[in-house]
Design an enzyme around this catalytic site. Structure first.
Site, PDB file in Angstrom:
ATOM      1  CG  HIS A  15      23.450   6.689  78.367  1.00  0.00           C
ATOM      2  ND1 HIS A  15      22.398   7.282  78.950  1.00  0.00           N
ATOM      3  CD2 HIS A  15      24.329   6.089  79.090  1.00  0.00           C
ATOM      4  CE1 HIS A  15      22.742   7.085  80.435  1.00  0.00           C
ATOM      5  NE2 HIS A  15      23.824   6.332  80.292  1.00  0.00           N
ATOM      6  CG  HIS A  64      28.467   4.163  78.279  1.00  0.00           C
ATOM      7  ND1 HIS A  64      27.346   2.876  78.053  1.00  0.00           N
ATOM      8  CD2 HIS A  64      28.041   4.559  79.278  1.00  0.00           C
ATOM      9  CE1 HIS A  64      26.553   2.963  78.689  1.00  0.00           C
ATOM     10  NE2 HIS A  64      26.797   3.841  79.772  1.00  0.00           N
ATOM     11  CD  GLU A  92      13.374 -18.404  91.384  1.00  0.00           C
ATOM     12  OE1 GLU A  92      14.587 -18.007  90.949  1.00  0.00           O
ATOM     13  OE2 GLU A  92      13.283 -19.687  92.080  1.00  0.00           O
ATOM     14  CG  HIS A 149      13.425 -22.389 102.386  1.00  0.00           C
ATOM     15  ND1 HIS A 149      14.673 -22.442 102.025  1.00  0.00           N
ATOM     16  CD2 HIS A 149      13.025 -22.917 101.217  1.00  0.00           C
ATOM     17  CE1 HIS A 149      15.105 -22.939 100.940  1.00  0.00           C
ATOM     18  NE2 HIS A 149      14.099 -23.512 100.383  1.00  0.00           N
TER      19      HIS A 149
END
Ligand SMILES: Cc1ncc(C[n+]2csc(CCOP(=O)(O)OP(=O)(O)O)c2C)c(N)n1
Ligand SMILES: [Mg+2]
Length: 656
Positions: free
Chosen positions: A28, A262, A408, A470
């Protein structure tokens, strides 16, 4: 500021980048060419580092969150005198080169973290900046500031689009991490084209709303860059974002500003054209400007002086504060639990392993003063609080408990940053099912061999009424699929003590404790040395009389279930094995494995998770759950899914 030298450094970055990417035919060039001036300024002027001592605790950290731009880092590490050779750069992206495809922690000194998955580096930087404040709060005194450094990060449009960045930035703003300075490479280009295709918000306003100090300017005005960096440093109670308008691939006459630059080599013709445009000799490969070399020779002297002053200050701090110094020293040594008190659970006690885990954590926290951590807003359920140890908040970083908020993914990335910084032993916690929300960070912890500890509670369908959303089903298999992580699923409170000990004694990778919501009875273990044996992954929990006709292998809550079912069957010739860690067991020698699972004896595996991975160990017989759960009370679910004593006993009888 020595403009001439900085230009020479930037020119060298462009030269090395173009040639390395062209030679590898992969890489890159856009970011390193677009940010060559910023890189030159950071390594040439701003960073407090000492390449001769890359692990120096009070060095500034620099994180290239946009990891694809790694040639920026490798060029500068090479010039600055880190152990990255020209041969490494010539062999960019080849086997064994320190100049790997993306920056890899532990491979090239000076690379502070593994980056590439966009946004992770940003979250790591937040963790490092938080660790810096926490270490400063613990060890600095009125007379000495032995921890006093900055964390810099470079993030691109991609990082800014990623959710993990938003989570981490929100937390950093909330905590007022004023030593964190992020440069945003706003070149308005990503892989598919201009950012206008998919990204139109006001990033500065967003960060302001997070509580950041925001500035913007050009990536090519060195004076202004330095001024903005100084202003960011002076802004002590908020992290800083410096938005830099830049030109991707700057220096390439025909490709700069385009998404083509890029992530693809410029091509031989464009490399030549770029070198001509930059005033470089098109015939010379991997050119290094002598002024760049000379500048870093001077920098090295300066860095050695600054480092030397710190060493002296540290010695005087250590002499004046022997108790603090002892804690400091122990923070960098292997954990010593020889004098640690464990809660000491008794056979017959009924306790959920999450609750046992909380008790063990609180016992061991006394012996491990640098153990710190928190939960993503589930501490009361995860039992992850160190009682009476205070919590970290803006301006007060002395506490040991962290409130990660309902974030999280950032929690995973920030915890990696805490571990990477050094000096703290971090853990983090959530429901096991939500490891899906932090998996990319867990994977990187494993890749970097960080000794992070995860507390994952509510580990099965036995969560009960909360229902299938859950109830983890595939998560044990999914976690075990990550190379290098150790998954410990203790079967009772005593095993939870052993699991915590194993986690704390591990230095070469992350460990997850997978813990129950529901109570489990502490059982009497056949193997009297089980606390040692279990370090190899499994031990005999209940022994058969005579040679076994069947071995039942179970983990966690299913161990006592198996023991009870075997009792119900009334056949003495059955062994029950508790396999707290499948991967540890499988890594043992054949002799040990055969001692636990004798060859040619029928087997049955019992675990409340998908059967994937148990085929061999279960000898083809598995009591698992290859579907999502249901919402109902725990006992009803056990019956419904065949995880009650009767069902398991039936299965055992069928194998005799
Ligand atoms: C999580 C993640 N998703 C996707 C990618 C693949 N990827 C690498 S770079 C990139 C675009 C990044 O754009 P930007 O940050 O603006 O970098 P620039 O093109 O300006 O160098 C993408 C999508 C990745 N590395 N990480
Ligand atoms: Mg971009």
């Amino acid at each position: 500021m020595d403009r001439k030298s900085l230009n020479a450094i930037a020119l060298t970055v462009r030269s090395l980048t173009m040639d390395a990417v062209q030679k590898a035919n992969s890489g890159h060039p856009g970011l390193p060419m677009g940010l060559a001036e910023l890189g030159a300024l950071l390594y040439g002027e701003i960073l407090k580092i000492h390449p001769a001592e890359p692990g120096w605790m009070d060095r500034d950290r620099l994180v290239l969150s946009a990891g694809h731009g790694c040639m920026l880092l490798y060029s500068l590490l090479h010039l600055a005198g880190f152990d990255v050779s020209m041969e490494d750069i010539r062999r960019f992206r080849q086997l064994g080169s320190k100049a790997a495809g993306h920056p890899e922690y532990g491979l090239a000194p000076g690379v502070e973290t593994t980056t590439g998955p966009l946004g992770q580096g940003f979250a790591n930087a937040v963790g490092m900046a938080l660790a810096e404040r926490m270490m400063a709060a613990r060890f600095n005194t009125a007379d000495h500031s032995i921890i006093d450094h900055h964390t810099y990060a470079i993030a691109g449009d991609g990082c800014m689009m990623e959710g993990v960045t938003a989570e981490a930035a929100s937390l950093a703003g909330h905590l007022g991490l004023g030593r964190l300075i992020v440069y945003y490479d706003s070149n308005s280009i990503t892989i598919e084209g201009p950012t206008s295709l998919a990204f139109s918000e006001d990033v500065g306003a967003r960060f302001q709303a997070y509580g950041w100090h925001v500035q913007s300017g050009s990536a090519y005005d060195a004076e202004d860059l330095l001024t903005m960096t100084e202003a960011a440093k002076e802004h002590r109670d908020a992290p800083s974002l410096i938005i830099l308008e830049s030109l991707i691939g700057k220096g390439s006459p025909n490709k700069a500003g385009s998404h083509e630059v890029h992530g693809a080599p410029l091509g031989d013709d464009e490399v030549m054209a770029s070198k001509r445009a930059l005033g470089l000799d098109p015939e010379k490969d991997f050119y290094v400007h002598p002024d760049a070399v000379a500048h870093f020779e001077r920098r090295k002297v300066e860095w050695a002086r600054v480092h030397g002053e710190w060493v002296e200050a540290f010695a005087s701090w250590a002499a004046a504060n022997p108790e603090l110094h002892d804690i400091w020293r122990s923070s960098f040594e292997a954990v010593d639990l020889s004098s640690a008190a464990f809660p000491g659970f008794q056979v017959g006690e009924k306790v959920a392993t999450r609750s046992a885990g909380g008790k063990v954590l609180n016992s061991l926290a006394k012996a491990v003063p640098n153990l710190v951590g928190g939960s993503a807003d589930l501490a009361p359920s995860n039992k992850s609080v160190i009682d009476g140890a205070g919590h970290v908040e803006k301006g007060r970083y002395q506490g040991r408990n962290l409130h990660f908020g309902v974030r999280e993914h950032a929690m995973g990335g920030v915890t990696n940053g805490l571990a990477l910084h050094g000096g703290l032993r971090p853990y983090c916690a959530t429901f096991f099912v939500f490891t899906d929300y932090m998996r990319p960070a867990i994977r990187l912890a494993a890749m970097m061999k960080l000794p992070v500890i995860y507390l994952f509670t509510h580990d099965s369908i036995f969560v009960g009424e909360d229902g299938p959303t859950h109830q983890p089903v595939e998560h044990l298999a999914a976690m075990r699929a990550i190379p290098g992580i150790v998954i410990l699923r203790p079967a009772d409170a005593q095993e939870t003590e052993a699991a915590w000990e194993m986690a704390l004694c591990r230095t070469d990778g992350p460990t997850a404790l997978v813990l129950t919501r529901q109570n489990l009875e502490v059982f009497d273990k056949h193997d009297r040395q089980w606390r040692d044996t279990v370090k190899r992954g499994a031990y005999v929990a209940k022994e058969a009389r005579g040679s076994p006709k069947l071995v039942v292998v179970a983990t966690g809550s299913e161990v006592s279930l198996a023991v009870e079912a075997v009792r119900d069957v009334g056949e003495d010739a059955i062994r029950v094995v508790s396999m707290m860690s499948r991967e540890l067991f499988l890594s043992q020698d054949q002799a040990f494995r055969s001692s636990i699972l004798p060859p040619d004896v029928a087997r049955l595996a019992v675990e409340t998770g998908v059967s994937l991975g148990w085929e061999g160990l279960g000898g083809g017989n598995i009591v698992g759950i290859d579907r999502f759960g249901e919402s109902a009370p725990c006992a009803d679910l056990a019956k419904h899914f065949g995880f009650d004593r009767e069902a398991v006993a039936r299965r055992i009888r069928s194998l005799l």
